[in-house]
Motif scaffolding. Structure first.
Motif, mmCIF file in Angstrom:
data_model
loop_
_atom_site.group_PDB
_atom_site.id
_atom_site.type_symbol
_atom_site.label_atom_id
_atom_site.label_comp_id
_atom_site.label_asym_id
_atom_site.label_seq_id
_atom_site.Cartn_x
_atom_site.Cartn_y
_atom_site.Cartn_z
ATOM 1 N N GLY A 32 14.148 25.116 63.736
ATOM 2 C CA GLY A 32 12.863 24.712 64.413
ATOM 3 C C GLY A 32 11.842 25.618 64.081
ATOM 4 N N GLU A 33 12.059 26.587 63.251
ATOM 5 C CA GLU A 33 10.801 27.779 63.091
ATOM 6 C C GLU A 33 9.827 27.297 62.058
ATOM 7 N N LEU A 34 8.562 27.459 62.373
ATOM 8 C CA LEU A 34 7.615 27.237 61.482
ATOM 9 C C LEU A 34 6.937 28.450 60.998
ATOM 10 N N LYS A 35 7.061 29.046 59.799
ATOM 11 C CA LYS A 35 6.566 30.301 59.310
ATOM 12 C C LYS A 35 5.361 29.906 58.414
ATOM 13 N N PRO A 36 4.269 30.323 58.834
ATOM 14 C CA PRO A 36 2.945 30.132 58.209
ATOM 15 C C PRO A 36 2.813 30.400 56.762
ATOM 16 N N ILE A 37 2.223 29.602 56.002
ATOM 17 C CA ILE A 37 2.172 29.608 54.280
ATOM 18 C C ILE A 37 1.109 30.791 54.244
ATOM 19 N N SER A 38 1.464 31.609 53.276
ATOM 20 C CA SER A 38 0.587 32.723 53.181
ATOM 21 C C SER A 38 0.022 32.714 51.336
ATOM 22 N N GLU A 39 0.849 31.742 50.749
ATOM 23 C CA GLU A 39 0.323 31.341 49.272
ATOM 24 C C GLU A 39 1.204 30.131 49.215
ATOM 25 N N PHE A 40 0.612 29.428 48.118
ATOM 26 C CA PHE A 40 1.413 28.436 47.551
ATOM 27 C C PHE A 40 0.888 28.116 46.121
ATOM 28 N N ASN A 41 1.784 27.536 45.302
ATOM 29 C CA ASN A 41 1.426 27.097 43.962
ATOM 30 C C ASN A 41 0.877 25.962 43.751
ATOM 31 N N PHE A 42 1.285 24.744 44.361
ATOM 32 C CA PHE A 42 0.875 23.527 44.440
ATOM 33 C C PHE A 42 0.676 22.807 45.755
ATOM 34 N N PRO A 43 -0.507 21.972 45.787
ATOM 35 C CA PRO A 43 -0.637 21.380 46.865
ATOM 36 C C PRO A 43 0.527 20.588 47.537
ATOM 37 N N HIS A 44 1.471 19.918 46.965
ATOM 38 C CA HIS A 44 2.377 19.358 47.323
ATOM 39 C C HIS A 44 3.325 20.203 48.066
ATOM 40 N N CYS A 66 -3.448 27.416 62.430
ATOM 41 C CA CYS A 66 -2.772 28.763 62.461
ATOM 42 C C CYS A 66 -1.202 28.715 62.508
ATOM 43 N N GLN A 67 -0.712 27.620 62.702
ATOM 44 C CA GLN A 67 0.723 27.261 62.677
ATOM 45 C C GLN A 67 1.131 27.324 61.320
ATOM 46 N N LEU A 68 0.599 26.488 60.325
ATOM 47 C CA LEU A 68 0.767 26.164 59.176
ATOM 48 C C LEU A 68 0.308 27.293 58.120
ATOM 49 N N PHE A 69 -0.968 27.801 58.127
ATOM 50 C CA PHE A 69 -1.427 28.936 57.461
ATOM 51 C C PHE A 69 -1.362 30.208 58.036
ATOM 52 N N ALA A 70 -1.394 31.045 57.168
ATOM 53 C CA ALA A 70 -1.262 32.607 57.537
ATOM 54 C C ALA A 70 -2.732 32.915 57.968
ATOM 55 N N ASP A 71 -3.594 32.542 57.350
ATOM 56 C CA ASP A 71 -4.926 32.959 57.661
ATOM 57 C C ASP A 71 -5.822 31.595 56.957
ATOM 58 N N GLU A 73 -8.231 31.869 54.836
ATOM 59 C CA GLU A 73 -8.520 31.906 53.303
ATOM 60 C C GLU A 73 -7.331 31.066 52.622
ATOM 61 N N VAL A 74 -6.306 31.009 53.205
ATOM 62 C CA VAL A 74 -5.282 30.030 52.630
ATOM 63 C C VAL A 74 -5.512 28.585 52.958
ATOM 64 N N PHE A 75 -5.891 28.501 54.175
ATOM 65 C CA PHE A 75 -6.196 26.983 54.574
ATOM 66 C C PHE A 75 -7.409 26.452 53.682
ATOM 67 N N PHE A 76 -8.676 27.260 53.640
ATOM 68 C CA PHE A 76 -9.736 26.707 52.658
ATOM 69 C C PHE A 76 -9.297 26.573 51.374
ATOM 70 N N GLU A 77 -8.202 27.535 50.792
ATOM 71 C CA GLU A 77 -7.904 27.286 49.508
ATOM 72 C C GLU A 77 -7.137 25.953 49.304
ATOM 73 N N PHE A 78 -6.312 25.512 50.269
ATOM 74 C CA PHE A 78 -5.505 24.212 50.389
ATOM 75 C C PHE A 78 -6.303 23.097 50.364
ATOM 76 N N MET A 79 -7.684 23.139 51.166
ATOM 77 C CA MET A 79 -8.630 22.318 51.403
ATOM 78 C C MET A 79 -9.132 22.042 50.084
ATOM 79 N N GLU A 80 -9.470 23.234 49.460
ATOM 80 C CA GLU A 80 -10.202 22.892 47.951
ATOM 81 C C GLU A 80 -9.256 22.179 46.907
ATOM 82 N N GLU A 81 -8.084 22.667 46.987
ATOM 83 C CA GLU A 81 -7.056 21.925 45.958
ATOM 84 C C GLU A 81 -6.745 20.548 46.457
#
Length: 134
Positions: A32-44, A66-71, A73-81
């Protein structure tokens, strides 16, 4: 030509499987743990994590960023992608439902293209105080 020649072959619907975690981040169903994403290769990858977490009911409407993204910057990178995602790919139904729920959308109007979805995500994150005004 026989009528049988015009029949579309039957098939069984195969549900899209999602991968709830990758590289040690994401949602871990067994714990049941959710570890925030600090980097990703693909939006999927992120869409799968978001969907798994939303389907499990572990996301909060006031802190999903903040539950899904480490910071931010990663959130906005995902938004752009994600904003250009449907230029080459499509958002499947499971992803769409999760995004719809995460953004507290009330109808599908203006929530169709990936660009519109990103706009709504940013609005909701800003409205709930999760990000600063852009």
């Amino acid at each position: 030509m026989h009528d049988a020649d015009n029949i579309i072959a039957k098939y069984t619907f195969a549900n899209n499987n999602i991968t709830p975690n990758f590289d040690g981040v994401g949602y871990f169903p067994k714990t049941g743990e959710l570890k925030p994403i600090s980097e990703f290769n693909f939006p999927h990858e992120v869409l799968d994590v978001m969907t798994a977490a939303a389907e499990a009911g572990v996301l909060r409407s006031d802190s999903w960023v903040c539950q899904l993204f480490a910071d931010d910057e990663v959130f906005f990178e995902f938004m752009e992608e994600l904003s250009g995602y449907n230029e080459c790919y499509r958002i499947n139904d499971r992803w769409y439902r999760a995004l719809f729920d995460i953004t507290d959308a009330v109808n599908e109007e203006g929530f169709v293209t990936s660009e519109e979805i990103v706009e709504r995500m940013l609005e909701q994150a800003e409205k709930t105080g999760q990000i600063e005004s852009q």
